[in-house]
Design an enzyme around this catalytic site. Structure first.
Site, PDB file in Angstrom:
ATOM      1  N   TRP A 179       0.873  -1.075  -0.268  1.00  0.00           N
ATOM      2  CA  TRP A 179      -0.028  -0.244  -0.006  1.00  0.00           C
ATOM      3  C   TRP A 179       0.948   1.141  -0.058  1.00  0.00           C
ATOM      4  O   TRP A 179       1.759   1.384   0.882  1.00  0.00           O
ATOM      5  CB  TRP A 179      -0.814   0.165   0.988  1.00  0.00           C
ATOM      6  CG  TRP A 179      -1.721   1.271   1.308  1.00  0.00           C
ATOM      7  CD1 TRP A 179      -2.762   1.739   0.895  1.00  0.00           C
ATOM      8  CD2 TRP A 179      -1.236   2.527   2.221  1.00  0.00           C
ATOM      9  NE1 TRP A 179      -2.903   3.360   1.008  1.00  0.00           N
ATOM     10  CE2 TRP A 179      -2.267   3.525   1.783  1.00  0.00           C
ATOM     11  CE3 TRP A 179      -0.116   2.639   3.125  1.00  0.00           C
ATOM     12  CZ2 TRP A 179      -1.882   4.787   2.566  1.00  0.00           C
ATOM     13  CZ3 TRP A 179      -0.253   3.914   3.626  1.00  0.00           C
ATOM     14  CH2 TRP A 179      -1.141   4.986   3.261  1.00  0.00           C
ATOM     15  N   GLU A 220      -3.188  -2.977  -2.528  1.00  0.00           N
ATOM     16  CA  GLU A 220      -4.222  -2.179  -1.575  1.00  0.00           C
ATOM     17  C   GLU A 220      -4.645  -0.990  -1.968  1.00  0.00           C
ATOM     18  O   GLU A 220      -3.788  -0.131  -2.077  1.00  0.00           O
ATOM     19  CB  GLU A 220      -3.941  -2.214  -0.031  1.00  0.00           C
ATOM     20  CG  GLU A 220      -4.975  -1.693   0.838  1.00  0.00           C
ATOM     21  CD  GLU A 220      -4.377  -1.603   2.129  1.00  0.00           C
ATOM     22  OE1 GLU A 220      -5.180  -1.012   3.187  1.00  0.00           O
ATOM     23  OE2 GLU A 220      -3.315  -2.116   2.543  1.00  0.00           O
ATOM     24  N   LYS A 222      -6.874   2.869  -1.808  1.00  0.00           N
ATOM     25  CA  LYS A 222      -7.564   3.651  -0.931  1.00  0.00           C
ATOM     26  C   LYS A 222      -8.285   4.836  -1.436  1.00  0.00           C
ATOM     27  O   LYS A 222      -7.848   5.315  -2.831  1.00  0.00           O
ATOM     28  CB  LYS A 222      -6.730   4.230   0.057  1.00  0.00           C
ATOM     29  CG  LYS A 222      -6.897   4.937   1.045  1.00  0.00           C
ATOM     30  CD  LYS A 222      -5.915   5.161   2.153  1.00  0.00           C
ATOM     31  CE  LYS A 222      -6.393   5.786   3.473  1.00  0.00           C
ATOM     32  NZ  LYS A 222      -5.273   6.087   4.661  1.00  0.00           N
ATOM     33  N   ASP A 253      -9.678  -3.178   1.981  1.00  0.00           N
ATOM     34  CA  ASP A 253      -9.834  -2.609   3.436  1.00  0.00           C
ATOM     35  C   ASP A 253     -10.825  -1.865   3.576  1.00  0.00           C
ATOM     36  O   ASP A 253     -11.255  -0.983   2.790  1.00  0.00           O
ATOM     37  CB  ASP A 253      -8.417  -1.385   3.734  1.00  0.00           C
ATOM     38  CG  ASP A 253      -8.140  -0.994   5.010  1.00  0.00           C
ATOM     39  OD1 ASP A 253      -9.494  -0.647   5.373  1.00  0.00           O
ATOM     40  OD2 ASP A 253      -7.330  -1.080   5.610  1.00  0.00           O
ATOM     41  N   HIS A 256     -11.270   1.891   3.535  1.00  0.00           N
ATOM     42  CA  HIS A 256     -10.847   2.648   2.072  1.00  0.00           C
ATOM     43  C   HIS A 256     -11.576   2.965   1.061  1.00  0.00           C
ATOM     44  O   HIS A 256     -11.406   3.193  -0.019  1.00  0.00           O
ATOM     45  CB  HIS A 256      -9.618   1.888   1.698  1.00  0.00           C
ATOM     46  CG  HIS A 256      -8.240   1.950   2.477  1.00  0.00           C
ATOM     47  ND1 HIS A 256      -7.021   1.476   2.144  1.00  0.00           N
ATOM     48  CD2 HIS A 256      -8.120   2.379   3.585  1.00  0.00           C
ATOM     49  CE1 HIS A 256      -6.225   1.533   3.252  1.00  0.00           C
ATOM     50  NE2 HIS A 256      -7.042   2.218   4.051  1.00  0.00           N
ATOM     51  N   HIS A 280      -8.320  -6.362   4.785  1.00  0.00           N
ATOM     52  CA  HIS A 280      -7.876  -5.528   6.013  1.00  0.00           C
ATOM     53  C   HIS A 280      -9.021  -5.151   6.677  1.00  0.00           C
ATOM     54  O   HIS A 280      -9.696  -4.193   5.957  1.00  0.00           O
ATOM     55  CB  HIS A 280      -6.824  -4.363   5.747  1.00  0.00           C
ATOM     56  CG  HIS A 280      -5.462  -4.640   5.629  1.00  0.00           C
ATOM     57  ND1 HIS A 280      -4.427  -3.775   5.434  1.00  0.00           N
ATOM     58  CD2 HIS A 280      -4.880  -5.910   5.671  1.00  0.00           C
ATOM     59  CE1 HIS A 280      -3.231  -4.419   5.641  1.00  0.00           C
ATOM     60  NE2 HIS A 280      -3.410  -5.549   5.622  1.00  0.00           N
ATOM     61  N   ASP A 288     -11.715   7.003   6.888  1.00  0.00           N
ATOM     62  CA  ASP A 288     -10.640   5.816   7.279  1.00  0.00           C
ATOM     63  C   ASP A 288     -10.125   5.982   8.718  1.00  0.00           C
ATOM     64  O   ASP A 288      -8.747   6.348   8.864  1.00  0.00           O
ATOM     65  CB  ASP A 288      -9.717   5.745   6.075  1.00  0.00           C
ATOM     66  CG  ASP A 288      -8.690   4.639   6.361  1.00  0.00           C
ATOM     67  OD1 ASP A 288      -9.215   3.441   7.147  1.00  0.00           O
ATOM     68  OD2 ASP A 288      -7.442   4.578   6.031  1.00  0.00           O
ATOM     69  N   ASP A 290      -9.829   3.952  11.457  1.00  0.00           N
ATOM     70  CA  ASP A 290      -9.257   3.103  12.001  1.00  0.00           C
ATOM     71  C   ASP A 290      -9.704   2.876  13.442  1.00  0.00           C
ATOM     72  O   ASP A 290      -8.677   2.681  14.292  1.00  0.00           O
ATOM     73  CB  ASP A 290      -7.515   2.924  11.810  1.00  0.00           C
ATOM     74  CG  ASP A 290      -7.076   2.688  10.226  1.00  0.00           C
ATOM     75  OD1 ASP A 290      -7.478   1.632   9.721  1.00  0.00           O
ATOM     76  OD2 ASP A 290      -6.627   3.585   9.749  1.00  0.00           O
ATOM     77  N   ASP A 320      -6.471  -4.200  10.969  1.00  0.00           N
ATOM     78  CA  ASP A 320      -5.742  -2.933  10.496  1.00  0.00           C
ATOM     79  C   ASP A 320      -6.299  -1.856  11.346  1.00  0.00           C
ATOM     80  O   ASP A 320      -7.287  -1.161  10.647  1.00  0.00           O
ATOM     81  CB  ASP A 320      -5.529  -2.811   9.219  1.00  0.00           C
ATOM     82  CG  ASP A 320      -4.453  -1.818   8.994  1.00  0.00           C
ATOM     83  OD1 ASP A 320      -3.985  -1.002   9.794  1.00  0.00           O
ATOM     84  OD2 ASP A 320      -4.495  -1.193   7.624  1.00  0.00           O
TER      85      ASP A 320
END
Length: 413
Positions: A179, A220, A222, A253, A256, A280, A288, A290, A320
């Protein structure tokens, strides 16, 4: 056992074999991300986070050294049922040499390899394309300066070699995920050229042959990053097409994408055209951000699609997120156990019978049964799974985390 027996009877009335569900769950390996334990600092001491990466909070007890981080990981694993994998970033090299990122070798991660082998864990890996002077302007593999691109290409090649080494030494294939934060804060005049450069850089990286028996490669995408809001070079469309053309895995992800998109909905389409894919799993709150993974509808839909597609051996699942506002060991335990609970709930669902209702147009029956299933005693089955693996049931693991915080983490200053 009486509660489990009652639960088994209820699920069996729906055509679900609880013992088979538990046996399948036992085989699922989730890759636990090391960077939750120290707020993505690593051991490189390269300065503040950059590249759209940010942690918030200052909860006491953050791991400051490799030994502290490993101790915290051990504590978390004692409270998570099953045998899993550990996910590393390249900034977690343990060495006195201080090599540049384009000179990393497997020996710089020997302590992690030994740690994993002693515990029966697999290791996954990630090149670190952020928090570095050569990524200061938000571009790495797509940088217009060929010298900077070459530096990051060498870094990615090093990381593939390290991941392959882990796979050989541990006997568990290692996923090496690329990524990059590359993008632009404001509207660019040219989107095509950076994407051409990214494509060419990736081609050079993957042209170096590695053994697919030990190494899985993934890329990956985003939607955007902090300071890179207008354009992300490695968009979903870019990587989905690139992965299909080059035969590498596409990693999704769930933080993302646009908040109205469902990664669960994307999984069947990806599996229809790919033998494998990677995830992820995070929890975005409006973006995003997390957050620690909760057992919410988004997570359950991801697990549902993996199970509905009979793809537990085809989808590589990793977590993640990085939350510095809570106890970091608790963050791991909550997220890992919730991912397992979501998979268990999916395994305890009679999908064939539900699909039959859908195909016969009996939509209100399908809706009613899916809603009734929400209050079935999945918790009793989950407690049995924890007991099978000698970890605390229900919220009892909190006692261990609180004691560890008092005895270990609070003494770190």
């Amino acid at each position: 056992m009486a509660r489990l027996d009652d639960a088994k009877e209820m699920y069996e009335n729906l055509g679900v074999d609880v013992d088979k569900a538990l046996a399948k769950l036992q085989k699922v390996k989730i890759s636990m991300h090391c960077w939750q334990g120290d707020d993505v600092c690593g051991f490189e001491n390269s300065g503040d986070l950059s590249g759209g990466i940010a942690t918030t909070g200052n909860y006491p007890g953050k791991a400051r050294t490799p030994d502290e981080l490993m101790d915290d990981i051990d504590q978390a694993l004692r409270l998570i049922p099953g045998k899993h994998k550990l996910n590393l970033h390249s900034i977690y090299a343990i060495t006195d040499e201080k090599p540049e990122r384009d000179a990393l070798e497997p020996r710089h991660f020997k302590k992690w390899q030994d740690f994993a082998k002693e515990r029966g864990l697999g290791l996954d890996f990630n090149p670190t394309f952020f928090s570095h002077p050569k990524a200061a302007d938000g571009l790495t593999l797509s940088h217009p300066d060929a010298k900077i691109r070459k530096f990051w290409i060498r870094h990615a090649k090093c990381c593939r070699a390290i991941a392959e080494h882990f796979g050989k030494k541990l006997g568990i294939p290692s996923l090496n995920n690329i990524w990059v934060p590359d993008g632009f804060k404001d509207i660019p005049a040219d989107r095509l050229s950076p994407r051409k450069r990214l494509r060419d850089s990736l081609d050079e990286i993957f042209d170096e042959k590695r053994d697919g028996k030990y190494l899985y490669d993934s890329v990956e995408s985003k939607l955007f990053g902090l300071g890179l809001e207008a354009c992300t070079v490695g968009s979903h469309e870019f990587y989905m097409n690139y992965a299909a053309k080059r035969g590498v895995l596409c990693l999704l992800d769930n933080g993302h994408f646009h908040p109205t998109e469902s990664v669960g909905d994307k999984i069947p389409s990806m599996l229809l055209f790919n033998d494998m894919m990677a995830l992820h799993v995070s929890r975005p709150v409006r973006w995003d951000s997390d957050h620690v993974v909760l057992l919410n509808d988004d997570l359950r839909e991801i697990a549902n699609e993996i199970v509905r597609c009979n793809a537990l051996d085809k989808v590589l699942i990793a977590l993640d997120y990085f939350d510095a506002s809570v106890n970091r060991v608790a963050a791991w335990v909550v997220g890992m156990r919730n991912m397992q609970k979501a998979i268990l709930a999916a395994l305890l669902t009679p999908w064939k019978e539900f699909a039959k209702l859908q195909n016969e147009g009996r939509s209100y029956e399908l809706m009613a049964l899916m809603e009734e299933l929400r209050t079935y005693p999945m918790g009793d089955v989950w407690n049995a799974f924890c007991e099978m693996n000698n970890v605390p049931v229900m919220q009892n693991w909190l006692t261990d985390v609180k004691q560890y915080e008092q005895d270990v983490q609070r003494k770190r200053g």
